[in-house]
Design a protein around this motif. Structure first.
Motif, mmCIF file in Angstrom:
data_model
loop_
_atom_site.group_PDB
_atom_site.id
_atom_site.type_symbol
_atom_site.label_atom_id
_atom_site.label_comp_id
_atom_site.label_asym_id
_atom_site.label_seq_id
_atom_site.Cartn_x
_atom_site.Cartn_y
_atom_site.Cartn_z
ATOM 1 N N SER A 3 24.218 -29.349 52.146
ATOM 2 C CA SER A 3 23.819 -28.222 53.076
ATOM 3 C C SER A 3 22.641 -28.393 53.893
ATOM 4 N N CYS A 4 22.316 -27.646 54.949
ATOM 5 C CA CYS A 4 21.184 -27.714 55.444
ATOM 6 C C CYS A 4 20.176 -27.137 54.502
ATOM 7 N N ALA A 5 20.707 -25.917 53.892
ATOM 8 C CA ALA A 5 19.576 -25.239 53.156
ATOM 9 C C ALA A 5 19.022 -26.275 51.749
ATOM 10 N N SER A 6 19.971 -26.914 51.473
ATOM 11 C CA SER A 6 19.526 -27.896 50.376
ATOM 12 C C SER A 6 18.744 -28.835 50.973
ATOM 13 N N ALA A 7 19.018 -29.407 52.121
ATOM 14 C CA ALA A 7 17.903 -30.179 52.711
ATOM 15 C C ALA A 7 16.513 -29.855 52.947
ATOM 16 N N GLY A 8 16.491 -28.563 53.096
ATOM 17 C CA GLY A 8 15.058 -27.884 53.096
ATOM 18 C C GLY A 8 14.570 -27.965 52.011
ATOM 19 N N SER A 9 15.204 -27.317 50.959
ATOM 20 C CA SER A 9 14.392 -27.066 49.706
ATOM 21 C C SER A 9 14.060 -28.486 49.011
ATOM 22 N N THR A 10 14.944 -29.699 49.194
ATOM 23 C CA THR A 10 14.708 -30.858 48.594
ATOM 24 C C THR A 10 13.667 -31.395 49.094
ATOM 25 N N GLY A 11 13.634 -31.249 50.629
ATOM 26 C CA GLY A 11 12.509 -31.855 51.382
ATOM 27 C C GLY A 11 11.221 -31.426 51.088
ATOM 28 N N ARG A 12 11.104 -30.142 51.048
ATOM 29 C CA ARG A 12 10.054 -29.535 50.785
ATOM 30 C C ARG A 12 9.428 -30.206 49.214
ATOM 31 N N GLN A 13 10.222 -30.342 48.318
ATOM 32 C CA GLN A 13 9.632 -30.679 47.010
ATOM 33 C C GLN A 13 9.420 -32.172 47.109
ATOM 34 N N ALA A 14 10.202 -32.997 47.793
ATOM 35 C CA ALA A 14 9.725 -34.540 47.906
ATOM 36 C C ALA A 14 8.445 -34.709 48.705
ATOM 37 N N THR A 15 8.231 -33.791 49.682
ATOM 38 C CA THR A 15 6.973 -33.905 50.493
ATOM 39 C C THR A 15 5.764 -33.657 49.386
ATOM 40 N N ASP A 16 6.005 -32.391 48.731
ATOM 41 C CA ASP A 16 4.955 -31.944 47.968
ATOM 42 C C ASP A 16 4.582 -32.863 46.834
ATOM 43 N N ALA A 17 5.435 -33.773 46.261
ATOM 44 C CA ALA A 17 5.645 -34.586 45.168
ATOM 45 C C ALA A 17 4.586 -35.797 45.465
ATOM 46 N N ILE A 18 5.224 -36.306 47.050
ATOM 47 C CA ILE A 18 4.390 -37.436 47.396
ATOM 48 C C ILE A 18 3.261 -37.365 47.736
ATOM 49 N N VAL A 19 2.836 -36.108 48.368
ATOM 50 C CA VAL A 19 1.357 -35.911 48.601
ATOM 51 C C VAL A 19 0.687 -35.652 47.333
ATOM 52 N N ALA A 20 1.101 -35.184 46.235
ATOM 53 C CA ALA A 20 0.244 -34.829 45.145
ATOM 54 C C ALA A 20 0.158 -36.289 44.419
ATOM 55 N N ARG A 21 1.212 -36.993 44.358
ATOM 56 C CA ARG A 21 1.000 -38.316 43.459
ATOM 57 C C ARG A 21 -0.014 -39.193 44.121
ATOM 58 N N LEU A 22 0.200 -39.120 45.549
ATOM 59 C CA LEU A 22 -0.713 -40.199 45.955
ATOM 60 C C LEU A 22 -2.085 -40.005 46.324
ATOM 61 N N THR A 23 -2.417 -38.514 46.090
ATOM 62 C CA THR A 23 -3.881 -38.163 46.194
ATOM 63 C C THR A 23 -4.189 -37.589 44.852
ATOM 64 N N GLY A 24 -3.512 -37.805 43.961
ATOM 65 C CA GLY A 24 -4.069 -37.364 42.310
ATOM 66 C C GLY A 24 -4.008 -35.988 42.066
ATOM 67 N N ARG A 25 -3.220 -35.146 42.806
ATOM 68 C CA ARG A 25 -3.265 -33.775 42.382
ATOM 69 C C ARG A 25 -2.006 -33.354 41.600
ATOM 70 N N ASN A 26 -1.971 -31.983 41.205
ATOM 71 C CA ASN A 26 -0.804 -31.439 40.311
ATOM 72 C C ASN A 26 0.242 -31.173 41.578
#
Length: 395
Positions: free
Chosen positions: A289-312
């Protein structure tokens, strides 16, 4: 050398992830490339309206990503090689350090013969335009035409009611495998049935289609239903590319991810939207669904940024709030669901629901068209050596 992030697909999930990553990560350390087969952002939630004859503006991805620094490569993905960290396209190879797989889903024939050869669908813009041309031809006939919509999920319901309202000269039949609107509450089912009656949609319940033919469908009980246009809406399927590339997938081909949307088999690959089998907060897989695209997209973005910059890594809420169904242009149903994904007793119907659904569509489009709005302007730098090993070291 810059850390190379490649995003496959620019639908609701892919466009959102790419735009947000571009705003949050410094271009001095990263380069972001989006690979998409079409030059436009496709409002998939409105493709049944496009097929019905409504004018749906095409939004150029070049305009969507203007000013973000994102590189747009118009190409069709042919294969993914996660071992070599290469994506093969019809325009050449593309290497990556982090891959975001968001290729979405298409029509699923469920093994029914004749679907690919004879049925129409509304999972892609070219397919919707092809169906639109067919319906235009039927309307010009003196006796109109017979349209069968197979599948009474959300797409099937919206397609049948939109066609019946927008093209009253057509005879529209909706084929349901079980009772009409089985996943809705009793009140919502009653509202749906009244809407079908009002719009002249014939509903065939407890009917299984065994084969699609050029002039109709054959049902499991031997009944043959004549059709001038059969529209298949009985489910969606993901591309086999992830499975063929060796990523760990479900039996249906969805990439199995952890709670940060990272592949459980290849840690520098993330998946979002229909391509991922993500487990919601209720312990159940999120629906396509579009709703699932939004929530999974947000989580993927947060995880990529955090891992690449050494944050939680912050954790996004992964839940499915309910079903938002349009019944033509002036009617609709909003059906909330509980933590077990079961329909709550109450629903919202009528013009109010239609206005809310219209608002959801506008917000979804605006969010994709303005991917960096409201995000902090300070971009995150990567550690001193932003090479291909950076992400693997940050688990």
């Amino acid at each position: 050398m810059k850390h190379r992030i490649v995003v496959l697909g620019a639908g609701y999930a892919g466009a959102y992830v790419a735009g947000n990553l571009a705003r949050r990560l410094s271009p001095a350390d990263t380069e972001i490339t989006v690979v998409n087969a079409e030059p436009d952002f496709v409002e998939r939630l409105r493709l049944h309206q496009l097929a019905a004859g409504r004018r749906i503006e095409a939004h150029k991805l070049a305009d969507v990503f203007a000013g973000t620094g994102i590189r747009l490569r118009l190409a069709r993905v042919a294969a993914v090689d996660p071992e070599r960290q290469i994506v093969h396209t019809d325009a050449g190879e593309l290497g990556y350090d982090t891959l975001v797989y968001a290729l979405g889903s298409g029509v699923a024939d469920r093994g029914v013969p004749g679907v690919a050869e004879h049925a129409f669908h509304v999972t892609a813009r070219p397919a919707a335009l092809r169906l639109r041309e067919r319906l235009d031809g039927l309307v010009r006939q003196a006796e109109g035409g017979r349209v069968l919509v197979v599948g009474d999920g959300l797409t099937g319901i919206e397609t049948a009611t939109e066609f019946a309202e927008s093209r009253p000269g057509l005879s529209v039949t909706l084929i349901a495998r079980g009772p009409l609107g089985a996943r809705l509450s009793a009140g919502a089912r009653g509202h749906l049935r009244r809407a079908c009656d009002r719009l002249g949609v014939t509903v065939l319940e407890h009917t299984s289609v065994e084969a699609v033919e050029a002039t109709g469908v054959r049902c499991a009980d031997g009944t043959v239903l004549a059709s001038d246009a059969t529209v298949w809406t009985a489910g969606f399927a993901v591309s086999p590319l992830a499975a063929a590339g060796g990523l760990e997938v479900t039996g249906d081909g969805q990439i199995i991810v952890d709670d940060t949307m990272r592949s459980v088999s290849h840690p520098n690959v993330y998946a979002a939207g229909d391509s991922a089998q993500a487990t919601g907060d209720n312990g159940r897989p999120l629906p396509m669904s579009c709703a699932s695209a939004g929530s999974t997209g947000r989580q993927a973005t947060d995880a990529i940024v955090a891992r690449l910059t050494g944050r939680n890594i912050p954790k996004s809420k992964l839940h499915y709030p309910g079903n938002h169904i349009s019944l033509g242009r002036r009617d609709g149903i909003l059906q909330p669901v509980d933590d077990e994904a079961q329909a709550k007793p109450k629903h919202v119907g009528g013009r109010k629901a239609a206005r809310i659904k219209s608002g959801i569509l506008r917000i979804s489009l605006w969010g994709v068209s303005h991917p960096t709005f409201g995000l902090p302007k300070r971009r995150r730098r990567l550690p001193a050596a932003p090479d291909a090993s950076a992400e693997r070291a940050l688990t």
